[in-house]
Design an enzyme around this catalytic site. Structure first.
Site, short mmCIF file in Angstrom:
data_model
loop_
_atom_site.label_atom_id
_atom_site.label_comp_id
_atom_site.label_asym_id
_atom_site.label_seq_id
_atom_site.Cartn_x
_atom_site.Cartn_y
_atom_site.Cartn_z
CB CYS A 193 1.55 -27.69 -0.56
SG CYS A 193 1.86 -26.78 0.98
CB CYS A 249 3.92 -30.45 1.54
SG CYS A 249 2.15 -30.40 1.90
CG HIS A 304 -1.62 -29.65 2.58
ND1 HIS A 304 -0.88 -28.52 2.32
CD2 HIS A 304 -2.80 -29.52 1.90
CE1 HIS A 304 -1.58 -27.74 1.51
NE2 HIS A 304 -2.74 -28.32 1.24
CG ASN A 338 -2.30 -13.32 8.52
OD1 ASN A 338 -2.78 -12.73 9.48
ND2 ASN A 338 -1.29 -12.84 7.82
N GLY A 387 -6.25 -13.29 3.88
CA GLY A 387 -5.11 -13.10 3.01
C GLY A 387 -4.10 -14.22 3.03
CB SER A 424 -0.86 -17.02 -0.27
OG SER A 424 0.32 -17.27 0.49
CG HIS A 477 1.27 -26.87 5.00
ND1 HIS A 477 1.45 -28.12 4.47
CD2 HIS A 477 1.95 -26.87 6.18
CE1 HIS A 477 2.21 -28.84 5.28
NE2 HIS A 477 2.52 -28.10 6.33
CG HIS A 495 1.84 -21.23 7.03
ND1 HIS A 495 0.72 -21.46 6.26
CD2 HIS A 495 2.26 -19.97 6.71
CE1 HIS A 495 0.47 -20.41 5.49
NE2 HIS A 495 1.39 -19.49 5.76
CD GLN A 506 3.90 -14.70 7.26
OE1 GLN A 506 4.83 -13.97 6.94
NE2 GLN A 506 2.68 -14.57 6.74
CE LYS A 526 -17.30 -4.21 12.28
NZ LYS A 526 -18.33 -3.18 12.39
CE1 TYR A 585 -17.93 7.15 14.00
CE2 TYR A 585 -16.88 5.14 14.79
CZ TYR A 585 -17.31 6.44 15.02
OH TYR A 585 -17.10 7.02 16.25
CD GLU A 586 -16.44 -0.01 11.16
OE1 GLU A 586 -17.29 -0.77 11.65
OE2 GLU A 586 -16.62 0.63 10.10
#
Length: 346
Positions: A51, A54, A113, A153, A159, A161, A164, A166, A168, A311, A316-317
């Site tokens: 990782c 880490c 981790h 995220n 998404g 990646s 661990h 974390h 941003q 979802k 439509y969205e």
């Protein structure tokens, strides 16, 4: 509140952005034959030698992480924005572009981790809140940084990646579109009422109690009336604070506590490490006064019916506007019934 409309197709107005969302509660009765996602477990080793987040490990840039014991931040090795981007502008008929500069950082919540926010102790999350405050102040006082976006995220579906724990922080020269929209509506309400829009909204929600999930002395977690995502949640301070930097020590802990309780609620919903994107919206850092702003943290999770059914914002969205099937009230009722002990601890 008129309950009759909640059983038929209707639109709800987002007071923060001026946008409408289509609600179709009758669609929850339709059979599901869509794509499923693999459920994400919670069991991982506390240290992963492969990782790049880490403690003590070498990142792809060649930089080595210190043996950190508390939240740790560093400049993103693959930053979307760069601080030394020269100023340039292009205009060609109807085509227009300009360079953008900024600073992007990674915030490791914990050296462990195996943890996520719901599995961390309140004291550990409080240190994350303190790190967010520090970064907001320092980045916000940097020349050419006019907005600081704190976000996370969580989960492969969103998404992420690296598992661990974390988040941003992207800080930039221009003020993002979502912040501009909210500033406009905050300002209009402030000019007319000399009060915070979210302060009055929060009072109405606390009286109705239909969409309120959690509450302590300083914060409220609720599903906004205009929520787009199935189990979208907003955490709002009861005091009218423009940004996270105004929290005192007691409020830092209260914020951490309600984040922990909220994310445990998420994990317990489908018995999985619940994916989401979360972010804090707060006043810009361009040196102007923003008395109308009221900071808040939002969670946008994609899961709809189970740990494997999400979802999708398609059709439509994409071409018309946001739409949801379960009402905010139904989602709130479901979440309120969940235990406050993490499912992995029972």
């Amino acid at each position: 509140m008129n309950q009759e409309i909640n059983n038929m197709p209707h639109r709800r107005y987002n007071i923060l952005t001026g946008e409408w969302i289509l609600v179709s509660p009758h669609r929850t009765k339709r059979p599901w034959q869509g794509k499923t996602e693999k459920s994400m477990g919670t069991e991982r080793e506390s240290y992963d030698p492969s990782c790049y987040l880490c403690p003590g490990n070498t990142r792809s840039s060649g930089e080595k992480n210190p043996d950190y014991k508390e939240p740790y931040t560093f400049i993103n090795d693959f930053a979307a924005l760069l601080p030394d981007t020269p100023k340039k502008e292009v205009k060609n008929g109807l085509l227009r572009a300009e360079t953008e500069k900024g600073i992007c950082k990674v915030v490791c919540f914990s050296p462990d981790h195996s943890l996520t926010l719901p599995l961390m102790e309140v004291e550990e999350i409080t240190k994350v809140v303190q790190m967010w405050k520090k970064e907001y102040r320092e980045l916000g006082s940097t020349e050419d940084i006019n907005y600081v976006q704190i976000f996370e995220n969580k989960g492969e579906i969103m998404g992420c990646s690296n598992p661990h724990p974390h988040g941003q922080i992207w800080s930039q020269l221009s003020i993002p579109t979502e912040i501009q929209k909210k500033t406009k509506h905050f300002s209009e309400y402030w000019e007319q009422n000399q009060k915070s829009l979210l302060e009055d909204y929060l009072q109405q929600e606390l009286e109705a109690k239909e969409r309120v999930l959690l509450e302590n002395e300083q914060f409220v977690a609720l599903i906004p009336y205009w929520a787009v995502w199935p189990y979208e949640v907003m955490i709002v301070p009861k005091k009218h604070y423009q940004h996270i930097g105004q929290l005192n020590a007691e409020e830092e802990k209260a914020f951490a506590e309600i984040i922990k309780r909220q994310t445990i609620m998420y994990d317990n919903l489908f018995g999985t490490s619940f994916p989401y994107s979360s972010g804090i919206h707060q006043a810009p850092t361009d040196g102007k006064d923003y008395p109308e702003w009221h900071f808040h943290m939002s969670f946008y999770p994609p899961l709809l019916r189970s740990a494997t059914v999400k979802k999708f914002m398609v059709g439509y969205e994409m071409f018309a506007g946001p739409q949801r099937d379960i009402t905010a009230e139904q989602a709130a009722a479901t979440l309120r019934e969940l235990p406050e002990i993490h499912y992995s601890k029972t």
